[in-house]
Design a protein around this motif. Structure first.
Motif, PDB file in Angstrom:
ATOM      1  N   GLN A  93      22.791  35.674  85.929  1.00 20.03           N
ATOM      2  CA  GLN A  93      23.644  35.071  84.963  1.00 20.03           C
ATOM      3  C   GLN A  93      22.780  34.079  84.196  1.00 20.03           C
ATOM      4  N   LYS A  94      21.705  33.450  84.725  1.00 20.96           N
ATOM      5  CA  LYS A  94      20.770  32.693  84.121  1.00 20.96           C
ATOM      6  C   LYS A  94      19.976  33.434  83.022  1.00 20.96           C
ATOM      7  N   GLU A  95      19.465  34.768  83.359  1.00 28.79           N
ATOM      8  CA  GLU A  95      18.962  35.599  82.479  1.00 28.79           C
ATOM      9  C   GLU A  95      19.703  35.986  81.240  1.00 28.79           C
ATOM     10  N   LEU A  96      20.893  36.124  81.863  1.00 32.08           N
ATOM     11  CA  LEU A  96      21.791  36.608  80.823  1.00 32.08           C
ATOM     12  C   LEU A  96      22.075  35.470  79.763  1.00 32.08           C
ATOM     13  N   ALA A  97      22.524  34.225  80.360  1.00 30.10           N
ATOM     14  CA  ALA A  97      22.502  33.217  79.589  1.00 30.10           C
ATOM     15  C   ALA A  97      21.424  32.917  78.402  1.00 30.10           C
ATOM     16  N   THR A  98      19.989  33.056  79.042  1.00 34.07           N
ATOM     17  CA  THR A  98      19.004  33.110  78.421  1.00 34.07           C
ATOM     18  C   THR A  98      18.814  33.930  77.128  1.00 34.07           C
ATOM     19  N   ILE A  99      19.152  35.244  77.548  1.00 29.79           N
ATOM     20  CA  ILE A  99      19.188  36.161  76.411  1.00 29.79           C
ATOM     21  C   ILE A  99      20.026  35.904  75.202  1.00 29.79           C
ATOM     22  N   GLN A 100      21.489  35.391  75.758  1.00 26.83           N
ATOM     23  CA  GLN A 100      22.313  35.311  74.750  1.00 26.83           C
ATOM     24  C   GLN A 100      22.081  33.832  73.972  1.00 26.83           C
ATOM     25  N   LYS A 101      21.422  32.890  74.387  1.00 31.65           N
ATOM     26  CA  LYS A 101      20.817  31.929  73.745  1.00 31.65           C
ATOM     27  C   LYS A 101      19.894  32.194  72.605  1.00 31.65           C
ATOM     28  N   GLN A 102      18.892  33.121  73.120  1.00 32.80           N
ATOM     29  CA  GLN A 102      17.940  33.799  72.279  1.00 32.80           C
ATOM     30  C   GLN A 102      18.702  34.533  71.102  1.00 32.80           C
ATOM     31  N   GLN A 103      19.463  35.280  71.502  1.00 34.16           N
ATOM     32  CA  GLN A 103      20.054  36.055  70.295  1.00 34.16           C
ATOM     33  C   GLN A 103      21.172  35.265  69.477  1.00 34.16           C
ATOM     34  N   PHE A 104      21.637  33.944  69.980  1.00 33.21           N
ATOM     35  CA  PHE A 104      22.312  33.369  69.104  1.00 33.21           C
ATOM     36  C   PHE A 104      21.572  32.662  68.448  1.00 33.21           C
ATOM     37  N   ASP A 105      20.213  31.745  68.711  1.00 31.21           N
ATOM     38  CA  ASP A 105      19.386  31.442  68.039  1.00 31.21           C
ATOM     39  C   ASP A 105      18.751  32.254  67.026  1.00 31.21           C
ATOM     40  N   ALA A 106      18.335  33.633  67.129  1.00 29.11           N
ATOM     41  CA  ALA A 106      18.073  34.396  66.274  1.00 29.11           C
ATOM     42  C   ALA A 106      19.149  34.414  64.989  1.00 29.11           C
ATOM     43  N   LEU A 107      20.399  34.691  65.281  1.00 29.94           N
ATOM     44  CA  LEU A 107      21.348  34.860  64.574  1.00 29.94           C
ATOM     45  C   LEU A 107      21.431  33.603  63.755  1.00 29.94           C
ATOM     46  N   ASN A 108      21.422  32.416  64.299  1.00 28.09           N
ATOM     47  CA  ASN A 108      21.295  30.836  63.522  1.00 28.09           C
ATOM     48  C   ASN A 108      20.258  30.991  62.415  1.00 28.09           C
ATOM     49  N   LYS A 109      18.862  31.561  63.098  1.00 22.93           N
ATOM     50  CA  LYS A 109      17.793  31.339  62.249  1.00 22.93           C
ATOM     51  C   LYS A 109      17.947  32.248  61.248  1.00 22.93           C
ATOM     52  N   ALA A 110      18.583  33.608  61.143  1.00 21.98           N
ATOM     53  CA  ALA A 110      18.804  34.503  60.282  1.00 21.98           C
ATOM     54  C   ALA A 110      19.788  34.072  59.128  1.00 21.98           C
ATOM     55  N   VAL A 111      20.657  33.013  59.652  1.00 20.98           N
ATOM     56  CA  VAL A 111      21.285  32.589  58.312  1.00 20.98           C
ATOM     57  C   VAL A 111      21.219  31.036  58.071  1.00 20.98           C
ATOM     58  N   LYS A 112      19.970  30.707  58.375  1.00 21.07           N
ATOM     59  CA  LYS A 112      19.850  29.272  58.194  1.00 21.07           C
ATOM     60  C   LYS A 112      19.551  29.207  56.752  1.00 21.07           C
ATOM     61  N   PRO A 113      20.236  27.892  55.992  1.00 22.07           N
ATOM     62  CA  PRO A 113      19.856  27.572  54.662  1.00 22.07           C
ATOM     63  C   PRO A 113      18.496  27.116  54.384  1.00 22.07           C
ATOM     64  N   ILE A 114      18.091  27.303  53.511  1.00 22.92           N
ATOM     65  CA  ILE A 114      16.554  26.953  53.128  1.00 22.92           C
ATOM     66  C   ILE A 114      16.611  26.052  51.693  1.00 22.92           C
ATOM     67  N   PHE A 115      16.713  24.644  51.783  1.00 22.84           N
ATOM     68  CA  PHE A 115      16.822  24.025  50.607  1.00 22.84           C
ATOM     69  C   PHE A 115      15.471  23.906  49.955  1.00 22.84           C
TER      70      PHE A 115
END
Length: 236
Positions: A93-115
Motif C-alpha cells: 500500500q505504501k509503494e502504491l501510494a508513492t506511485i500514485q503520488k508520483q503520478q499525481f505530481d507528474a500530472l500537476n507538473k504537466a498542467v502547471k501554469p508558467i507565468f
C-alpha cells in the motif's frame, strides 16, 4: 478419553468386580458384621478401580494438554503468517501510494501554469497644481503553461487586489494595481519603492498554488541621469 482406553478401563472394572463377586460367592467369604468392616471391604474393592480411573484421567489430561499446546503453536504460526501478510500488504500500500503520488505530481507538473511578466511600468496622476503623484503599476501577465483558474493577486496583507476567472494557455491579461492597495517600502533618498505581492490560483486539477513576487519601482532622478524603472520579479 479416547474410545479404546475407555473400553479397556470398563473391561478391567468389570473383570475386577466380577472377580470379587465370584470370590464372594464361591469362596464362602463372611459378610461384614459392622460398618467398619463394610467400609474396609468397600475400600478394598473400589480403591484399585478408583486408582485406575485416576491414572487414566491423568493420562488423558496430559494428552489434552499436549493437544492444546499443539493447537496454540498452530495458532501462533497462523498468526505470524497473518502478521507477515499484513506487513507485506502495508508495504504494498505504501509503494502504491508513492506511485500514485508520483503520478499525481507528474500530472500537476504537466498542467502547471508558467507565468511571464512583461511590459511592466507605472503611471502618474497629475493634480491641478501641476504636481505629479504615482497611482498604479501596470504589467502584462502571460501564461505559457497550463490553465490557471480563479487567479488572485494579493498584497502582503493577503488582501485581494486583482482577480480573473481564468488565464488559459498562451493567454495574456493586463494587470493594473492601485498603489494605495500596496504596502510600499519607500526609500526617499534613492526615490525607490518596493512592494510584495502574491499570485494564487488553482490548476486544471483544482490544486491550489501560490507564487510570490516583488515589485521594484525607481523614479527618475535628474541629478543622476536616471530613468524610471519598474520591475516585477519572482521571489525564491
Amino acid at each position: 478419553m479416547n474410545k479404546k482406553n475407555l473400553n479397556r478401563a470398563i473391561a478391567i472394572t468389570v473383570i475386577w468386580l466380577g472377580g470379587i463377586g465370584l470370590t464372594w460367592i464361591f469362596g464362602s467369604l463372611k459378610s461384614p458384621e459392622s460398618l467398619n468392616e463394610l467400609g474396609d471391604f468397600l475400600a478394598g474393592v473400589f480403591a484399585p478401580i478408583a486408582f485406575l480411573w485416576l491414572i487414566l484421567g491423568y493420562v488423558q489430561q496430559g494428552k489434552q494438554l499436549d493437544q492444546n499446546t499443539t493447537a496454540l503453536e498452530q495458532q501462533e504460526r497462523a498468526l505470524q503468517l497473518q502478521i507477515h501478510g499484513m506487513k507485506e500488504s502495508v508495504q504494498q500500500q505504501k509503494e502504491l501510494a508513492t506511485i500514485q503520488k508520483q503520478q499525481f505530481d507528474a500530472l500537476n507538473k504537466a498542467v502547471k501554469p508558467i507565468f511571464v511578466i512583461r511590459d511592466s511600468g507605472f503611471t502618474y496622476f497629475s493634480y491641478p497644481d501641476g504636481s505629479d503623484f504615482l497611482v498604479e503599476v501596470k504589467f502584462n501577465l502571460t501564461n505559457l503553461g497550463g490553465v490557471a483558474n480563479a487567479l488572485y493577486i494579493r498584497n502582503n496583507m493577503k488582501k485581494a487586489i486583482f482577480y480573473v476567472d481564468q488565464i488559459a494557455e498562451k493567454e495574456t491579461v493586463e494587470v493594473k494595481l492601485n498603489l494605495y492597495e500596496l504596502d510600499l517600502d519607500v526609500n526617499d533618498t534613492q526615490q525607490t519603492m518596493l512592494a510584495e505581492i502574491a499570485i494564487d490560483f488553482e490548476n486544471l486539477y483544482a490544486v491550489y498554488e501560490k507564487y510570490n513576487y516583488e515589485i521594484y519601482m525607481q523614479t527618475e532622478l535628474e541629478v543622476l541621469d536616471r530613468e524610471e524603472v519598474c520591475l516585477v520579479y519572482k521571489r525564491d
